[in-house]
Motif scaffolding. Structure first.
Motif, PDB file in Angstrom:
ATOM      1  N   PRO A 129      19.556   0.680   9.624  1.00 40.20           N
ATOM      2  CA  PRO A 129      18.081   1.183   9.200  1.00 40.20           C
ATOM      3  C   PRO A 129      17.207   1.186   8.414  1.00 40.20           C
ATOM      4  N   SER A 130      15.567   0.957   8.407  1.00 40.92           N
ATOM      5  CA  SER A 130      15.352  -0.014   7.758  1.00 40.92           C
ATOM      6  C   SER A 130      14.736   1.468   6.643  1.00 40.92           C
ATOM      7  N   LYS A 131      14.756   1.501   5.220  1.00 39.20           N
ATOM      8  CA  LYS A 131      14.147   2.625   4.242  1.00 39.20           C
ATOM      9  C   LYS A 131      12.937   2.589   4.259  1.00 39.20           C
ATOM     10  N   SER A 132      12.491   3.997   4.042  1.00 37.55           N
ATOM     11  CA  SER A 132      10.748   4.557   4.164  1.00 37.55           C
ATOM     12  C   SER A 132      10.488   4.326   3.289  1.00 37.55           C
ATOM     13  N   ALA A 133       8.753   3.945   3.101  1.00 36.38           N
ATOM     14  CA  ALA A 133       9.041   3.211   1.776  1.00 36.38           C
ATOM     15  C   ALA A 133       8.189   4.409   0.838  1.00 36.38           C
ATOM     16  N   PRO A 134       8.498   5.360  -0.406  1.00 39.73           N
ATOM     17  CA  PRO A 134       8.239   5.936  -1.728  1.00 39.73           C
ATOM     18  C   PRO A 134       7.280   7.086  -0.976  1.00 39.73           C
ATOM     19  N   PRO A 135       7.182   8.112  -1.097  1.00 39.27           N
ATOM     20  CA  PRO A 135       5.864   9.129  -0.317  1.00 39.27           C
ATOM     21  C   PRO A 135       4.872   8.935  -1.125  1.00 39.27           C
ATOM     22  N   ASN A 136       3.762   8.727  -1.108  1.00 34.09           N
ATOM     23  CA  ASN A 136       2.651   9.133  -1.536  1.00 34.09           C
ATOM     24  C   ASN A 136       2.925  10.289  -2.128  1.00 34.09           C
ATOM     25  N   HIS A 172      -6.685   6.958 -28.455  1.00 35.22           N
ATOM     26  CA  HIS A 172      -7.570   5.797 -29.643  1.00 35.22           C
ATOM     27  C   HIS A 172      -7.804   4.892 -28.786  1.00 35.22           C
ATOM     28  N   ASP A 173      -7.297   3.606 -29.208  1.00 34.77           N
ATOM     29  CA  ASP A 173      -7.407   2.742 -29.293  1.00 34.77           C
ATOM     30  C   ASP A 173      -6.701   2.010 -28.778  1.00 34.77           C
ATOM     31  N   LYS A 174      -5.043   2.468 -27.802  1.00 40.63           N
ATOM     32  CA  LYS A 174      -4.076   1.463 -27.107  1.00 40.63           C
ATOM     33  C   LYS A 174      -3.937   1.979 -25.375  1.00 40.63           C
ATOM     34  N   GLU A 175      -4.794   0.837 -24.662  1.00 43.92           N
ATOM     35  CA  GLU A 175      -4.598   1.608 -23.505  1.00 43.92           C
ATOM     36  C   GLU A 175      -4.326   0.238 -22.297  1.00 43.92           C
ATOM     37  N   SER A 176      -4.084   0.306 -21.177  1.00 46.02           N
ATOM     38  CA  SER A 176      -3.345  -0.507 -19.935  1.00 46.02           C
ATOM     39  C   SER A 176      -3.361  -0.027 -18.763  1.00 46.02           C
ATOM     40  N   TRP A 177      -4.146  -0.775 -18.093  1.00 43.97           N
ATOM     41  CA  TRP A 177      -4.294   0.037 -16.601  1.00 43.97           C
ATOM     42  C   TRP A 177      -3.127  -1.467 -15.683  1.00 43.97           C
ATOM     43  N   LEU A 178      -2.431  -0.627 -14.788  1.00 40.72           N
ATOM     44  CA  LEU A 178      -1.710  -1.911 -13.932  1.00 40.72           C
ATOM     45  C   LEU A 178      -1.387  -1.374 -13.211  1.00 40.72           C
ATOM     46  N   LYS A 179      -0.882  -1.973 -12.160  1.00 37.81           N
ATOM     47  CA  LYS A 179      -0.926  -2.035 -10.266  1.00 37.81           C
ATOM     48  C   LYS A 179       0.219  -3.217 -10.253  1.00 37.81           C
ATOM     49  N   GLY A 180       0.626  -2.726  -8.842  1.00 38.16           N
ATOM     50  CA  GLY A 180       2.197  -3.910  -8.497  1.00 38.16           C
ATOM     51  C   GLY A 180       2.468  -3.409  -6.693  1.00 38.16           C
ATOM     52  N   ASP A 181       3.412  -3.148  -6.636  1.00 39.27           N
ATOM     53  CA  ASP A 181       4.239  -2.921  -5.368  1.00 39.27           C
ATOM     54  C   ASP A 181       5.374  -1.635  -5.902  1.00 39.27           C
ATOM     55  N   VAL A 182       5.610  -1.295  -4.944  1.00 36.38           N
ATOM     56  CA  VAL A 182       6.910  -0.155  -5.345  1.00 36.38           C
ATOM     57  C   VAL A 182       7.812  -1.102  -4.126  1.00 36.38           C
ATOM     58  N   LYS A 183       9.126  -0.657  -4.085  1.00 41.86           N
ATOM     59  CA  LYS A 183      10.138  -1.248  -3.528  1.00 41.86           C
ATOM     60  C   LYS A 183      10.727   0.084  -2.551  1.00 41.86           C
ATOM     61  N   ASP A 184      11.625   0.100  -1.451  1.00 44.78           N
ATOM     62  CA  ASP A 184      11.585   0.656  -1.241  1.00 44.78           C
ATOM     63  C   ASP A 184      12.950   1.617  -1.205  1.00 44.78           C
ATOM     64  N   ASP A 185      13.360   1.339  -2.600  1.00 44.22           N
ATOM     65  CA  ASP A 185      14.673   2.134  -3.219  1.00 44.22           C
ATOM     66  C   ASP A 185      13.901   1.923  -4.750  1.00 44.22           C
ATOM     67  N   GLY A 186      12.298   2.214  -4.043  1.00 45.78           N
ATOM     68  CA  GLY A 186      11.839   3.331  -6.045  1.00 45.78           C
ATOM     69  C   GLY A 186      11.461   2.242  -6.543  1.00 45.78           C
ATOM     70  N   THR A 187      11.765   1.092  -6.943  1.00 48.25           N
ATOM     71  CA  THR A 187      12.064   0.684  -8.445  1.00 48.25           C
ATOM     72  C   THR A 187      10.392  -0.176  -8.477  1.00 48.25           C
ATOM     73  N   MET A 188       9.726  -0.194  -9.417  1.00 49.77           N
ATOM     74  CA  MET A 188       8.564  -0.897  -9.598  1.00 49.77           C
ATOM     75  C   MET A 188       8.216  -1.651 -10.588  1.00 49.77           C
TER      76      MET A 188
END
Length: 228
Positions: A67-74, A105-121
């Motif tokens: 049985p395949s794990k479903s992707a984490p919900p939106n 204040h002055d420190k920020e970062s935008w980050l992106k990537g994939d989320v695995k079926d087990d919820g890790t990213m």
């Protein structure tokens, strides 16, 4: 009366010898013919056909599909770092994630990537920034952010609007404006954000949690929810 001469005697013996020789030859031929016994012809009985025993074909065992794990919900998540110095918001959609980290204040970062079926990213951003997190029972994300040589532990709880991640971009008075906001869980009044004017960061004014409206340098903009 004269006795036959030696020549006659010799001829008589020669004739007798030829007669006896001829008689022996005839007798030997007959004996040989009579002594030969024809061997019986070999019986050509058909060889029995080997009975082909049809062995039953082995039954193929079909493995049950795993049985395949479903992707984490939106969903959206927002929270603070463990040292309470910064805020972070993460938006998950269809196995993708985008996150925003800022200290207001002055420190920020935008980050992106994939989320695995087990919820890790593992999300990445500019200048080597990196977020490693794990979705816990769909209620929160627990993880770390590495930025500018520092590591920040954080917990981001599931957010319900108006909480979540917002962004507004526009050209104001000739400057390129890019603002990001983390609206923390609650009534929407607890916010952390930064506005960049041509790459120069500063604390962002609050947005209206109901409409996203915000005034920057005398011009009204609308901050929109951010999704991957």
């Amino acid at each position: 009366m004269k006795r036959p001469g030696p020549v006659l005697t010799l001829l008589a013996g020669l004739v007798l010898g030829l007669f006896l020789l001829s008689l022996n030859a005839t007798t030997g031929t007959k004996s040989a013919s009579s002594s030969q016994v024809e061997a019986p012809a070999a019986s050509t009985s058909p060889s029995p056909k080997a009975s082909a025993t049809s062995s039953p074909s082995p039954t193929k065992t079909t493995a049950s599909p795993t049985p395949s794990k479903s992707a984490p919900p939106n969903a959206d998540y927002a929270g603070r770092t463990d040292d309470d110095s910064s805020a972070i918001a993460v938006s998950l959609r269809n196995g993708k994630a985008i996150a925003y980290f800022c200290d207001g204040h002055d420190k920020e970062s935008w980050l992106k990537g994939d989320v695995k079926d087990d919820g890790t990213m593992k999300l990445t951003g500019k200048n080597g920034s990196e977020l490693n997190g794990t979705l816990q029972e769909g209620k929160r994300i627990r993880g770390t952010v590495d930025l500018e040589g520092q590591r920040y532990g954080f917990t981001a709880d599931k957010a319900v609007k108006p909480s979540g991640l917002y962004r507004a971009t526009a050209t104001v008075r000739g400057a390129q404006v890019d603002g990001g906001w983390v609206v923390l869980p609650g009534d929407g009044r607890d916010q952390v954000g930064i506005v960049n004017r041509d790459g120069e960061p500063s604390a962002a004014p609050d947005i209206d949690p109901e409409t996203g409206a915000v005034t920057i340098d005398g011009e009204q903009l609308t901050a929109e929810p951010v999704t991957p």
